[in-house]
Design an enzyme around this catalytic site. Structure first.
Site, short mmCIF file in Angstrom:
data_model
loop_
_atom_site.label_atom_id
_atom_site.label_comp_id
_atom_site.label_asym_id
_atom_site.label_seq_id
_atom_site.Cartn_x
_atom_site.Cartn_y
_atom_site.Cartn_z
N LYS A 181 0.89 -1.18 0.00
CA LYS A 181 0.00 0.00 0.00
C LYS A 181 0.93 1.22 0.00
O LYS A 181 1.52 1.58 1.03
CB LYS A 181 -0.92 -0.10 1.22
CG LYS A 181 -1.53 1.14 1.81
CD LYS A 181 -2.03 2.21 0.94
CE LYS A 181 -2.07 3.51 1.76
NZ LYS A 181 -1.76 4.70 0.99
N GLY A 235 6.55 5.47 8.37
CA GLY A 235 5.72 6.67 8.33
C GLY A 235 5.79 7.37 9.66
O GLY A 235 6.71 7.16 10.45
N GLU A 257 9.01 1.75 11.26
CA GLU A 257 10.08 2.75 11.14
C GLU A 257 9.38 4.09 11.16
O GLU A 257 8.67 4.43 10.21
CB GLU A 257 10.83 2.59 9.81
CG GLU A 257 11.51 1.26 9.62
CD GLU A 257 12.73 1.07 10.50
OE1 GLU A 257 13.08 1.98 11.27
OE2 GLU A 257 13.32 -0.02 10.44
N CYS A 291 13.41 11.21 7.75
CA CYS A 291 13.24 10.86 9.16
C CYS A 291 14.55 11.01 9.92
O CYS A 291 14.54 11.27 11.12
CB CYS A 291 12.71 9.44 9.29
SG CYS A 291 13.66 8.28 8.32
N GLU A 388 8.64 16.72 15.02
CA GLU A 388 9.19 16.47 13.69
C GLU A 388 8.49 17.39 12.68
O GLU A 388 7.29 17.29 12.48
CB GLU A 388 8.96 15.00 13.31
CG GLU A 388 9.69 14.64 12.04
CD GLU A 388 9.52 13.19 11.67
OE1 GLU A 388 8.38 12.69 11.69
OE2 GLU A 388 10.53 12.55 11.35
P1 NDP Z 1 2.20 8.81 7.23
O1 NDP Z 1 2.33 8.11 8.52
O2 NDP Z 1 1.20 9.85 7.07
O3 NDP Z 1 1.90 7.74 6.07
C1 NDP Z 1 2.71 6.62 5.85
C2 NDP Z 1 1.89 5.56 5.18
O4 NDP Z 1 0.87 5.12 6.06
C3 NDP Z 1 1.18 6.04 3.92
O5 NDP Z 1 1.15 5.00 2.97
C4 NDP Z 1 -0.21 6.34 4.44
O6 NDP Z 1 -1.19 6.33 3.43
C5 NDP Z 1 -0.40 5.21 5.42
N1 NDP Z 1 -1.41 5.45 6.43
C6 NDP Z 1 -1.89 6.64 6.88
N2 NDP Z 1 -2.83 6.43 7.83
C7 NDP Z 1 -2.96 5.09 7.98
C8 NDP Z 1 -3.76 4.25 8.80
N3 NDP Z 1 -4.64 4.76 9.68
N4 NDP Z 1 -3.62 2.92 8.69
C9 NDP Z 1 -2.74 2.39 7.83
N5 NDP Z 1 -1.96 3.12 7.01
C10 NDP Z 1 -2.06 4.46 7.10
O7 NDP Z 1 3.66 9.30 6.87
P2 NDP Z 1 4.10 10.11 5.57
O8 NDP Z 1 3.75 9.37 4.33
O9 NDP Z 1 3.60 11.49 5.75
O10 NDP Z 1 5.68 10.02 5.68
C11 NDP Z 1 6.39 10.88 6.43
C12 NDP Z 1 6.70 10.28 7.78
O11 NDP Z 1 7.44 9.08 7.65
C13 NDP Z 1 7.53 11.18 8.63
O12 NDP Z 1 6.95 11.36 9.87
C14 NDP Z 1 8.85 10.43 8.78
O13 NDP Z 1 9.50 10.65 9.97
C15 NDP Z 1 8.48 9.03 8.59
N6 NDP Z 1 9.57 8.27 8.05
C16 NDP Z 1 10.25 7.40 8.85
C17 NDP Z 1 11.31 6.70 8.38
C18 NDP Z 1 12.02 5.72 9.23
O14 NDP Z 1 12.68 4.84 8.68
N7 NDP Z 1 11.93 5.77 10.54
C19 NDP Z 1 11.79 6.87 7.02
C20 NDP Z 1 11.00 7.78 6.25
C21 NDP Z 1 9.93 8.44 6.77
P3 NDP Z 1 -1.67 7.71 2.75
O15 NDP Z 1 -0.50 8.25 2.02
O16 NDP Z 1 -2.76 7.29 1.83
O17 NDP Z 1 -2.13 8.60 3.86
#
Ligand code: NDP
Length: 492
Positions: A181, A235, A257, A291, A388
Site C-alpha cells: 500500500k 511513516g 520505522e 526521518c 518532527e
Molecule cells: P504517514 O504516517 O502519514 O503515512 C505513511 C503511510 O501510512 C502512507 O502510505 C499512508 O497512506 C499510510 N497510512 C496513513 N494512515 C494510515 C492508517 N490509519 N492505517 C494504515 N496506514 C495508514 O507518513 P508520511 O507518508 O507522511 O511520511 C512521512 C513520515 O514518515 C515522517 O513522519 C517520517 O519521519 C516518517 N519516516 C520514517 C522513516 C524511518 O525509517 N523511521 C523513514 C521515512 C519516513 P496515505 O499516504 O494514503 O495517507
C-alpha cells in the site's frame, strides 16, 4: 472545463499479475509538486480490492512454489530484478522526480540503492540458517526458519522506492508474499517500479501485489485483515501507533520505522571542513523531508559564532527549484499541506522566542518551494526542537560541554539517529555509546548500507530493517524435536 492531459496517465491496481480497476470505480489525481500540473490518476480503492489482493498473495504463498523452492532460485530471481532496476534507473528516476519533486540525481541514487538492497538480500536468501541442539545421542532439536507468510507493506512518500525495497527484498528473499500500500503521494512511481516484476517470470503471479488508496481505508484494511501475517510500515510515529493498536487485534507481527528529531552535535575539536557541509546536508537533504534529518544542530559555545556564520553561507549556496533542472539541490515539498505545515512551524518558532537567522519563506506561488530555514536562539524545550517538522528547517542549539550535549541530544521522545563531529577518538566512543539512537554517525551524516541494520529507539520505531536483522523480521522460528528413543517416557 478542459481536462488537462496527464503526463503519466491512469493507473490500476496490481493483483495476481493483472492490472485491475478499483472496485470502487474511484480515482484521485496526483499533481507534480514543482509545477502543480496534474500528473496521474490513481485508484482510490476499498475493502474489496484489499481482500482480492490478500487472497492472491495467500494463494501464491500456499499454492505456488515460491516459499518452498530452493533459496538459490529465489536469489537468482532477485538478482535478475536488481539488474532490470539498474537498467531502468534513468527512466524511473525521472518519474520519481515528477511525482515526488526530489532532484533527478538523488532520484537516480534511490534506484541504485534499491538495486543494491535486492542484490544484498539475494545473497542472504542462501544463508537462512536455523540452529540445532542435541539433547542426548537419541534426541535432536532443530530451530528452523520459515517465511512469516503474507506481508502488508505500508510506505511513505519521502523515499518511496528504497523504503519499499527495505521491506520487499528481505520478504521475497525468504519466500513471503506481499501486498503493498504505497503513500498516496507516490503511488504512480510505485506502480511503475512494480511493473518491473512482470519482466521476472521466475516470480510467480500473486507474490507481489499493490493496492492504492487512502491509508485510513486501504492501509487499515490490510492491518486488520485476519489473513495478513505481518505489517512492515514506515511513516509517522502517530500512524505507527494506530497501526500497532489495530494489529494487536490479531497479534499480527509489526515492524515500524517512524519519525525522528535527530541531534547533530558539533564539538569544538571537529574538522570544520567536514562538519560544516555535513551539518548543512544533514539538515536540508531531500528538503528536510527525511526521518533522519539532522534537524537539531547542537553547536559548542566556543565555536558557535564562527560556525554559524559559515553555516549560513553554505546554506545560501543550495539551489532550490524544479528537480529536473541541473544544479538544483533542493526540490519542492511534497504537497500543499506539507508546505503549510512547515510555514506554520516557522510562526510557532518565532512565537516561542526563536529567531529565524535565514529563510522562513515560500519561494514561489507555483510549486511548493521553500527556503532552507535556520532557527537560532532556541532551546530544546521548544516545539521546533521537539516535534518532527519534516521540512527544510533546522533548530540550532548552543551547548557548553559534552555532558550537556548528550543530555540535550537524548531529551526527545525519538531515537532514530544522531551524529557527532570530533577529532577526539575517546570522545567519539564515549558519546556514541551514550546516545539513545538506532544509528550514530561519527564525522559523517546519513550513510546507510544494505549490510547494516537501521531502526529506532524509543518512539522512532520497532524492529530493524536492512542487514541480517532486516531478514529476521520476515521469518518465523519453529522448534522441531526428534526423539529417536525406542520408548518415550511421559511421566515418571
Ligand atoms: P504517514 O504516517 O502519514 O503515512 C505513511 C503511510 O501510512 C502512507 O502510505 C499512508 O497512506 C499510510 N497510512 C496513513 N494512515 C494510515 C492508517 N490509519 N492505517 C494504515 N496506514 C495508514 O507518513 P508520511 O507518508 O507522511 O511520511 C512521512 C513520515 O514518515 C515522517 O513522519 C517520517 O519521519 C516518517 N519516516 C520514517 C522513516 C524511518 O525509517 N523511521 C523513514 C521515512 C519516513 P496515505 O499516504 O494514503 O495517507
Amino acid at each position: 472545463m478542459v481536462q488537462q492531459k496527464l503526463e503519466l496517465g491512469r493507473y490500476a491496481n496490481f493483483i495476481a499479475s493483472e492490472w485491475i480497476s478499483p472496485s470502487t470505480g474511484k480515482y484521485y489525481t496526483r499533481e507534480n509538486p514543482a509545477t502543480l500540473e496534474p500528473l496521474a490518476e490513481l485508484p482510490s480503492s476499498g475493502r474489496d480490492d484489499v481482500n482480492h489482493a490478500v487472497e492472491a498473495a495467500r494463494e501464491a504463498f500456499e499454492k505456488s512454489d515460491w516459499a518452498t523452492r530452493r533459496p538459490a532460485e529465489r536469489a537468482r530471481a532477485l538478482l535478475k530484478l536488481a539488474q532490470i532496476i539498474r537498467e531502468e534507473s534513468d527512466r524511473l528516476a525521472r518519474i520519481l522526480t515528477l511525482e515526488n519533486g526530489k532532484p533527478l540525481k538523488f532520484a537516480k541514487g534511490e534506484f541504485i540503492f534499491t538495486a543494491d538492497v535486492f542484490e544484498f538480500y539475494a545473497g542472504l536468501a542462501r544463508q537462512v540458517m536455523g540452529e540445532s541442539y542435541q539433547n542426548s545421542s537419541q534426541i535432536y532439536s532443530i530451530a528452523s526458519k520459515e517465511p512469516v507468510g503474507v506481508c502488508g507493506m505500508i510506505t511513505p512518500w519521502n523515499f518511496p522506492i528504497s523504503l519499499l525495497a527495505w521491506k520487499l527484498a528481505p520478504a521475497l528473499a525468504v519466500g513471503c508474499t506481499v501486498v503493498v500500500k504505497p503513500s498516496s503521494y507516490t503511488t504512480a512511481i510505485t506502480f511503475e517500479f512494480l511493473k518491473l516484476f512482470e519482466r521476472v517470470q521466475e516470480i510467480p503471479k500473486g507474490v507481489v501485489n499493490c493496492v492504492s488508496g487512502p491509508g485510513s481505508v486501504v492501509g487499515m484494511e490490510l492491518v486488520r485483515h485476519k489473513d495478513v501475517n505481518k505489517i512492515g510500515f514506515t511513516g509517522e510515529t502517530g500512524t505507527g501507533k494506530v497501526i500497532m493498536q489495530n494489529a494487536a487485534m490479531s497479534l499480527k507481527r509489526v515492524s515500524l520505522e517512524c519519525g525522528g528529531k535527530c541531534p547533530n552535535i558539533v564539538f569544538e575539536d571537529a574538522d570544520m571542513n567536514k562538519a560544516l557541509p555535513g551539518a548543512v546536508w544533514g539538515a536540508f537533504r531531500n528538503s528536510g523531508q527525511v526521518c533522519t534529518a539532522g534537524s537539531r544542530l547542537l553547536v559548542q559555545e566556543s565555536i558557535y559564532d564562527e560556525f554559524m556564520e559559515k553555516f549560513v553561507e553554505k546554506t545560501k549556496e543550495m539551489k532550490v527549484g524544479n528537480g529536473l533542472e541541473p544544479d538544483v539541490v533542493l526540490g519542492p515539498l511534497i504537497s500543499k499541506d506539507q508546505l503549510e505545515k512547515v510555514l506554520q512551524y516557522v510562526e510557532i518558532g518565532k512565537q516561542e522566542g526563536a529567531k529565524v537567522l535565514y529563510g522562513g519563506r515560500r519561494l514561489s506561488e507555483k510549486g511548493y518551494f521553500m527556503e532552507p530555514t535556520i532557527f537560532v536562539d532556541a532551546d530544546n524545550s521548544m516545539r521546533i526542537s521537539q516535534e518532527e517538522i519534516f521540512g527544510p528547517t533546522v533548530t540550532v542549539i548552543k551547548f557548553r560541554d559534552e555532558e550537556e550535549a548528550v543530555k540535550i541530544a537524548n531529551d526527545t521522545v525519538y531515537g532514530l539517529a544522531a551524529a557527532l563531529w570530533t577529532n577526539n577518538l575517546q570522545r567519539a566512543m564515549r558519546v556514541s555509546s551514550q546516545l539513545k539512537a538506532g544509528t550514530v554517525w561519527v564525522n559523517t551524516y546519513a550513510d546507510l548500507y544494505p549490510e547494516m541494520p537501521f531502526g529506532g529507539y524509543k518512539e522512532s520505531g520497532l524492529g530493524r530493517e536492512l542487514g541480517r536483522e532486516g531478514l529476521e523480521e520476515y521469518l518465523e522460528t519453529k522448534h522441531i524435536n526428534f526423539d529417536m528413543r525406542p520408548q518415550v517416557v511421559m511421566w515418571r
